[in-house]
Motif scaffolding. Sequence first.
Motif, PDB file in Angstrom:
ATOM      1  N   ASP A  86       0.834  -1.214   0.000  1.00 25.19           N
ATOM      2  CA  ASP A  86       0.000   0.000   0.000  1.00 25.19           C
ATOM      3  C   ASP A  86       0.861   1.252   0.000  1.00 25.19           C
ATOM      4  O   ASP A  86       0.561   2.228  -0.716  1.00 25.19           O
ATOM      5  N   ALA A  87       1.940   1.249   0.795  1.00 25.75           N
ATOM      6  CA  ALA A  87       2.834   2.410   0.828  1.00 25.75           C
ATOM      7  C   ALA A  87       3.489   2.614  -0.536  1.00 25.75           C
ATOM      8  O   ALA A  87       3.611   3.749  -1.023  1.00 25.75           O
ATOM      9  N   LEU A  88       3.893   1.513  -1.169  1.00 20.30           N
ATOM     10  CA  LEU A  88       4.503   1.609  -2.491  1.00 20.30           C
ATOM     11  C   LEU A  88       3.487   2.131  -3.520  1.00 20.30           C
ATOM     12  O   LEU A  88       3.814   2.968  -4.363  1.00 20.30           O
ATOM     13  N   TYR A  89       2.267   1.666  -3.442  1.00 16.45           N
ATOM     14  CA  TYR A  89       1.212   2.136  -4.346  1.00 16.45           C
ATOM     15  C   TYR A  89       0.977   3.637  -4.159  1.00 16.45           C
ATOM     16  O   TYR A  89       0.820   4.374  -5.143  1.00 16.45           O
ATOM     17  N   ASN A  90       0.955   4.085  -2.894  1.00 11.74           N
ATOM     18  CA  ASN A  90       0.773   5.521  -2.636  1.00 11.74           C
ATOM     19  C   ASN A  90       1.916   6.335  -3.224  1.00 11.74           C
ATOM     20  O   ASN A  90       1.700   7.415  -3.796  1.00 11.74           O
ATOM     21  N   LYS A  91       3.135   5.849  -3.110  1.00 12.67           N
ATOM     22  CA  LYS A  91       4.281   6.574  -3.676  1.00 12.67           C
ATOM     23  C   LYS A  91       4.184   6.613  -5.197  1.00 12.67           C
ATOM     24  O   LYS A  91       4.471   7.645  -5.824  1.00 12.67           O
ATOM     25  N   LEU A  92       3.787   5.476  -5.791  1.00  8.38           N
ATOM     26  CA  LEU A  92       3.626   5.469  -7.253  1.00  8.38           C
ATOM     27  C   LEU A  92       2.517   6.429  -7.689  1.00  8.38           C
ATOM     28  O   LEU A  92       2.634   7.092  -8.730  1.00  8.38           O
ATOM     29  N   GLU A  93       1.451   6.538  -6.928  1.00 10.24           N
ATOM     30  CA  GLU A  93       0.377   7.475  -7.246  1.00 10.24           C
ATOM     31  C   GLU A  93       0.879   8.909  -7.224  1.00 10.24           C
ATOM     32  O   GLU A  93       0.560   9.710  -8.105  1.00 10.24           O
ATOM     33  N   VAL A  94       1.696   9.207  -6.211  1.00 11.03           N
ATOM     34  CA  VAL A  94       2.234  10.568  -6.097  1.00 11.03           C
ATOM     35  C   VAL A  94       3.141  10.859  -7.277  1.00 11.03           C
ATOM     36  O   VAL A  94       3.076  11.935  -7.891  1.00 11.03           O
ATOM     37  N   VAL A  95       3.990   9.906  -7.639  1.00 13.49           N
ATOM     38  CA  VAL A  95       4.900  10.108  -8.777  1.00 13.49           C
ATOM     39  C   VAL A  95       4.099  10.271 -10.058  1.00 13.49           C
ATOM     40  O   VAL A  95       4.391  11.161 -10.883  1.00 13.49           O
ATOM     41  N   GLN A  96       3.080   9.436 -10.264  1.00 12.99           N
ATOM     42  CA  GLN A  96       2.264   9.557 -11.470  1.00 12.99           C
ATOM     43  C   GLN A  96       1.504  10.889 -11.488  1.00 12.99           C
ATOM     44  O   GLN A  96       1.368  11.533 -12.536  1.00 12.99           O
ATOM     45  N   HIS A  97       1.016  11.300 -10.335  1.00 10.55           N
ATOM     46  CA  HIS A  97       0.280  12.569 -10.247  1.00 10.55           C
ATOM     47  C   HIS A  97       1.208  13.717 -10.588  1.00 10.55           C
ATOM     48  O   HIS A  97       0.822  14.658 -11.330  1.00 10.55           O
ATOM     49  N   ASP A  98       2.443  13.700 -10.035  1.00 10.19           N
ATOM     50  CA  ASP A  98       3.406  14.775 -10.321  1.00 10.19           C
ATOM     51  C   ASP A  98       3.776  14.771 -11.803  1.00 10.19           C
ATOM     52  O   ASP A  98       3.912  15.842 -12.420  1.00 10.19           O
ATOM     53  N   LYS A  99       3.948  13.609 -12.392  1.00 12.53           N
ATOM     54  CA  LYS A  99       4.294  13.516 -13.794  1.00 12.53           C
ATOM     55  C   LYS A  99       3.122  14.033 -14.661  1.00 12.53           C
ATOM     56  O   LYS A  99       3.342  14.724 -15.657  1.00 12.53           O
ATOM     57  N   PHE A 100       1.913  13.693 -14.278  1.00 14.47           N
ATOM     58  CA  PHE A 100       0.750  14.152 -15.021  1.00 14.47           C
ATOM     59  C   PHE A 100       0.613  15.670 -14.951  1.00 14.47           C
ATOM     60  O   PHE A 100       0.289  16.315 -15.951  1.00 14.47           O
ATOM     61  N   GLU A 101       0.888  16.265 -13.796  1.00 18.17           N
ATOM     62  CA  GLU A 101       0.810  17.724 -13.660  1.00 18.17           C
ATOM     63  C   GLU A 101       1.927  18.399 -14.446  1.00 18.17           C
ATOM     64  O   GLU A 101       1.748  19.489 -14.965  1.00 18.17           O
TER      65      GLU A 101
END
Length: 104
Positions: A86-101
Amino acid sequence: MKLEVEFWTLVGLLLGFMGFLFSIARLFLGQMEKRQMERFSRLEISLQNLNSLEREFLTFKAELPIQYVRREDYVRGQTVIEAKLDALYNKLEVVQHDKFEKDN
């Protein structure tokens, strides 16, 4: 009717009868000893089997914690793994969100 037996004949018959009783008693005691020895040998064999079973059980008891995991330990390990995922998934979400922005 009168029966006369000499003293020494009576002593001889008495000694013969006592010898007969003694030989019967010896035979009987020999049979008892033979049965007792058979019983002891069977008991000794069963004790050896019991000792080998006990040794096998102790070996099984020693190997049991190595081969099997308790349910509580398994659940605890799975909980830790799922928390890390779950922690890894949250980090990947943050990275994907930052990349998308960044791309927009």
